[in-house]
Design an enzyme around this catalytic site. Sequence first.
Site, PDB file in Angstrom:
ATOM      1  N   ALA A  65       0.768  -1.000  -0.054  1.00  0.00           N
ATOM      2  CA  ALA A  65       0.010   0.063   0.004  1.00  0.00           C
ATOM      3  C   ALA A  65       0.887   1.241  -0.065  1.00  0.00           C
ATOM      4  O   ALA A  65       2.141   1.160   0.457  1.00  0.00           O
ATOM      5  CB  ALA A  65      -1.045   0.021   1.293  1.00  0.00           C
ATOM      6  N   GLY A 109       0.088  -5.023   0.673  1.00  0.00           N
ATOM      7  CA  GLY A 109      -1.080  -5.124  -0.154  1.00  0.00           C
ATOM      8  C   GLY A 109      -0.905  -5.695  -1.389  1.00  0.00           C
ATOM      9  O   GLY A 109      -1.962  -6.348  -1.965  1.00  0.00           O
ATOM     10  N   GLU A 112      -1.498  -9.121  -0.821  1.00  0.00           N
ATOM     11  CA  GLU A 112      -2.940  -9.396  -0.442  1.00  0.00           C
ATOM     12  C   GLU A 112      -3.915  -9.563  -1.633  1.00  0.00           C
ATOM     13  O   GLU A 112      -4.612 -10.413  -1.969  1.00  0.00           O
ATOM     14  CB  GLU A 112      -3.233  -8.410   0.572  1.00  0.00           C
ATOM     15  CG  GLU A 112      -2.759  -8.577   1.934  1.00  0.00           C
ATOM     16  CD  GLU A 112      -3.114  -7.549   2.845  1.00  0.00           C
ATOM     17  OE1 GLU A 112      -3.895  -7.741   3.798  1.00  0.00           O
ATOM     18  OE2 GLU A 112      -2.624  -6.323   2.586  1.00  0.00           O
ATOM     19  N   GLU A 132       3.727  -5.656   7.703  1.00  0.00           N
ATOM     20  CA  GLU A 132       3.001  -4.489   8.040  1.00  0.00           C
ATOM     21  C   GLU A 132       3.622  -4.571   9.560  1.00  0.00           C
ATOM     22  O   GLU A 132       3.495  -3.423  10.085  1.00  0.00           O
ATOM     23  CB  GLU A 132       1.584  -4.791   7.878  1.00  0.00           C
ATOM     24  CG  GLU A 132       1.090  -4.354   6.637  1.00  0.00           C
ATOM     25  CD  GLU A 132       0.790  -5.640   5.792  1.00  0.00           C
ATOM     26  OE1 GLU A 132       0.451  -5.591   4.622  1.00  0.00           O
ATOM     27  OE2 GLU A 132       1.745  -6.821   5.974  1.00  0.00           O
TER      28      GLU A 132
END
Length: 258
Positions: A65, A109, A112, A132
């Site tokens: 992200a 991300g 993911e 993270e």
Amino acid sequence: MADDLILVRTEGRVGVITLNRPQQLNALNDALMDALGAALLALDGDATIGAIVITGSAKAFAAGADIAAMADWSYMDVYQSDFITRNWETIRRVRKPVIAAVAGFAMGGGCELALACDLVIAAESAQFALPEIKLAMLPGAGGTQRLPRAIGKAKAMDMCLSARALSADEADRYGLVSRVVPDARLLEETLALASRIATYSLPALMAIKESVNRAWEASLTEGIGFERRQLHARFASEDAHEGMHAFLDKRKPVFTHR
């Protein structure tokens, strides 16, 4: 589309979406995820498309992200904007098969997003991680839920708690990816697979996808019942009768996707 944050093209019955923030290693910000969601829904609604591929660059599928975009957000910022749920989860509404073609970094991300796809084809250079914890955060785009289902609790805990990165071979061995191919052949191999899938009856593909996903999300008894109803429904499909008669006639079936 959205200032070219993504690039969309078609190859026969395959829609190809390329993440296109190369200077940021395809870091996933809100605008990109909006554009990706819109492209996925458009291809899902296109009757000429039978499968969808998501890919990035040779260096990064997506390096996570966009931290710079959210470093100063408050709880109310993310709660009121429905962060993640509003656009990252759009992929769950796609009924057609979605294949991730991953080279280089698939971090946070990006990992993911790959996990949310139906198949993951990894180049030999691919690396998968959920780092993270290094930011005192957690994988919040489905990572703590999809990863254990893909590779088991022990390996998922290791990746989430220690930020361990997996090589393509490790990801293949643990069940995170479907297959590993040479970097130079990543798109060729993925498009060949997607094209083959897209030749099959689309209603049957969608039924299979929905049934396999139900196995992840329900008890065995409920999943078997759902699968059985989907099997019975195939007998209302023109394609299923065409497929069976073509087999008996020793000819190639002609599917109309009905």
